[in-house]
Write a protein that holds these residues in place. Structure first.
Motif, mmCIF file in Angstrom:
data_model
loop_
_atom_site.group_PDB
_atom_site.id
_atom_site.type_symbol
_atom_site.label_atom_id
_atom_site.label_comp_id
_atom_site.label_asym_id
_atom_site.label_seq_id
_atom_site.Cartn_x
_atom_site.Cartn_y
_atom_site.Cartn_z
ATOM 1 N N THR A 182 32.312 38.607 40.896
ATOM 2 C CA THR A 182 32.211 39.919 41.540
ATOM 3 C C THR A 182 32.651 41.024 40.599
ATOM 4 O OG1 THR A 182 34.461 39.923 42.443
ATOM 5 C CG2 THR A 182 32.755 38.847 43.774
ATOM 6 N N PHE A 183 32.224 42.259 40.917
ATOM 7 C CA PHE A 183 32.652 43.409 40.141
ATOM 8 C C PHE A 183 34.157 43.617 40.278
ATOM 9 C CE2 PHE A 183 28.174 45.113 40.938
ATOM 10 C CZ PHE A 183 27.737 44.744 39.690
ATOM 11 N N ASP A 184 34.663 43.422 41.475
ATOM 12 C CA ASP A 184 36.097 43.604 41.703
ATOM 13 C C ASP A 184 36.907 42.666 40.814
ATOM 14 O OD1 ASP A 184 38.325 44.747 43.390
ATOM 15 O OD2 ASP A 184 38.586 42.627 43.829
ATOM 16 N N ALA A 185 36.458 41.410 40.710
ATOM 17 C CA ALA A 185 37.147 40.444 39.849
ATOM 18 C C ALA A 185 37.048 40.860 38.385
ATOM 19 C CB ALA A 185 36.567 39.046 40.047
ATOM 20 N N SER A 186 35.920 41.437 37.995
ATOM 21 C CA SER A 186 35.762 41.927 36.616
ATOM 22 C C SER A 186 36.822 42.971 36.293
ATOM 23 C CB SER A 186 34.367 42.532 36.415
ATOM 24 O OG SER A 186 33.369 41.566 36.541
ATOM 25 N N LEU A 187 37.005 43.914 37.211
ATOM 26 C CA LEU A 187 37.972 44.982 36.981
ATOM 27 C C LEU A 187 39.395 44.445 36.919
ATOM 28 C CD1 LEU A 187 36.475 47.747 39.296
ATOM 29 C CD2 LEU A 187 36.229 47.515 36.832
ATOM 30 N N ARG A 188 39.685 43.451 37.730
ATOM 31 C CA ARG A 188 41.024 42.857 37.697
ATOM 32 C C ARG A 188 41.278 42.156 36.366
ATOM 33 N NH1 ARG A 188 43.460 42.724 42.727
ATOM 34 N NH2 ARG A 188 42.102 43.322 44.457
ATOM 35 N N CYS A 189 40.242 41.495 35.845
ATOM 36 C CA CYS A 189 40.389 40.823 34.541
ATOM 37 C C CYS A 189 40.577 41.844 33.424
ATOM 38 C CB CYS A 189 39.170 39.946 34.256
ATOM 39 S SG CYS A 189 39.088 38.440 35.255
ATOM 40 N N VAL A 190 39.864 42.951 33.518
ATOM 41 C CA VAL A 190 40.017 44.004 32.508
ATOM 42 C C VAL A 190 41.426 44.579 32.582
ATOM 43 C CG1 VAL A 190 39.244 46.299 31.792
ATOM 44 C CG2 VAL A 190 37.567 44.565 32.446
ATOM 45 N N ARG A 191 41.914 44.784 33.805
ATOM 46 C CA ARG A 191 43.278 45.296 33.970
ATOM 47 C C ARG A 191 44.299 44.332 33.363
ATOM 48 N NH1 ARG A 191 45.728 46.321 39.919
ATOM 49 N NH2 ARG A 191 45.237 44.093 40.000
ATOM 50 N N ALA A 192 43.989 43.031 33.429
ATOM 51 C CA ALA A 192 44.877 42.014 32.845
ATOM 52 C C ALA A 192 44.662 41.879 31.337
ATOM 53 C CB ALA A 192 44.650 40.670 33.519
#
Length: 318
Positions: free
Chosen positions: A228-238
């Motif tokens: 998901t896009f939401d998971a992508s953003l969380r990975c980028v934040r990490a």
């Protein structure tokens, strides 16, 4: 040829899916001999052998495969008729099912449908939205699972009628400490020296990026792949890497996650969505009205300001 019996077709589909007459009979609570008789009647009516019996069950013939494809579409249509009639009994004056990609649902489609339903004469229309991958959206439309679909216009839309809808713009999402975050915008080629967070290979975005990287002649280094896009953003934040996400999806959450959004300058980064259907003349009045409403928004200038955050996207991809 006599009219095909829907009950026989439903039992035939069950046999094809289970590859076993006895098992299909158990599912439908009838005796196996009754199913065998109905299949024999179908074969007689159509003049072709549809299944071949063997020790393990049944095997579908070439003619059977063709009938199976048509039978599924006919049964789906019959089921929609039943649902629509039930809806009228409950006071709903129209019902439209829409297949749509995650990108369209995450960006504009819910708000656009909401504005459609706010029109007084549309308030008794029910809209069902089903989320799917671009390829599944198109195949579902061809199989008769829905009268309308919204997907990326670069999908294989041969044989379908289309109308323009809205557009979006792919962007790079990076943590503020990432080297590429110093830029205001960039080309996709400039990102290929860094680790990426990607979407599954079955998604339209993954296919587009793989094609672009092949043309450039450089590989994409994926450090993580999420659904998901939401998971992508969380990975980028990490700080697992950078990600390519529609700007319209990323902007509402970028400030919350403390991320930088850099629009891609490549021409293909500007994506257009299409409203798809088989034949406008065959659309119900409710479906035709919805398609016209969505098309009217194609010329609407997209709002560059951040849109309000939405709930997390279901585990599917655009």
């Amino acid at each position: 040829m006599h009219d095909l019996d829907l009950t026989s077709l439903r039992l035939f589909v069950a046999v094809c899916e289970t590859r076993n007459i006895a098992r299909a009979a158990e599912q439908h609570h009838i005796v196996a001999s009754a199913i065998s008789k109905r299949i024999a009647q179908l074969e007689s009516t159509l003049g072709n052998v549809l299944v071949e019996r063997n020790r393990r069950g049944v095997a579908i013939t070439g003619a059977g495969e063709i009938l199976l494809e048509h039978a599924r579409g006919m049964l789906a249509g019959a089921d929609r008729v039943a649902r629509d009639m039930a809806a009228f009994g409950k006071g709903i004056k129209g019902q439209v099912r829409v297949l749509a990609t995650v990108s369209s649902i995450a960006e504009y489609l819910p708000d656009d449908i909401a504005s459609f339903l706010q029109v007084p004469e549309h308030r008794e229309i029910r809209i069902d939205i089903e989320e799917a991958l671009s390829r599944d959206v198109v195949s579902g439309l061809r199989e008769g699972l829905a009268p309308l679909a919204v997907c990326w216009d670069a999908a294989d839309l041969q044989g379908l009628q289309t109308r323009p809808y809205r557009s979006d713009h792919l962007a790079i999402i990076a943590s503020p400490s990432h080297p590429i975050a110093k830029k205001q915008r960039c080309t996709f080629e400039e990102t290929l020296g860094y680790d990426h967070v990607g979407l599954p290979a079955s998604t339209a975005v993954h296919t587009m990026l793989a094609r672009a990287a092949a043309i450039i002649g450089k590989p994409i280094s994926y450090r993580a792949v999420v659904s998901t896009f939401d998971a992508s953003l969380r990975c980028v934040r990490a700080r697992l890497g950078i990600a390519v996400v529609p700007r319209e999806v990323a902007q509402p959450m970028a400030s919350t996650y403390g991320l930088k959004v850099l629009p891609l300058t490549d021409p293909w980064a500007q994506r257009r969505f299409a409203i798809c259907f088989y034949d406008e003349k065959r659309l119900s009045p409710a479906a035709k009205a919805l398609a016209a409403h969505l098309q009217s928004l194609a010329t609407t200038r997209e709002d560059p300001s951040p849109r309000r955050p939405r709930a997390a996207i279901k585990p599917a991809a655009p």
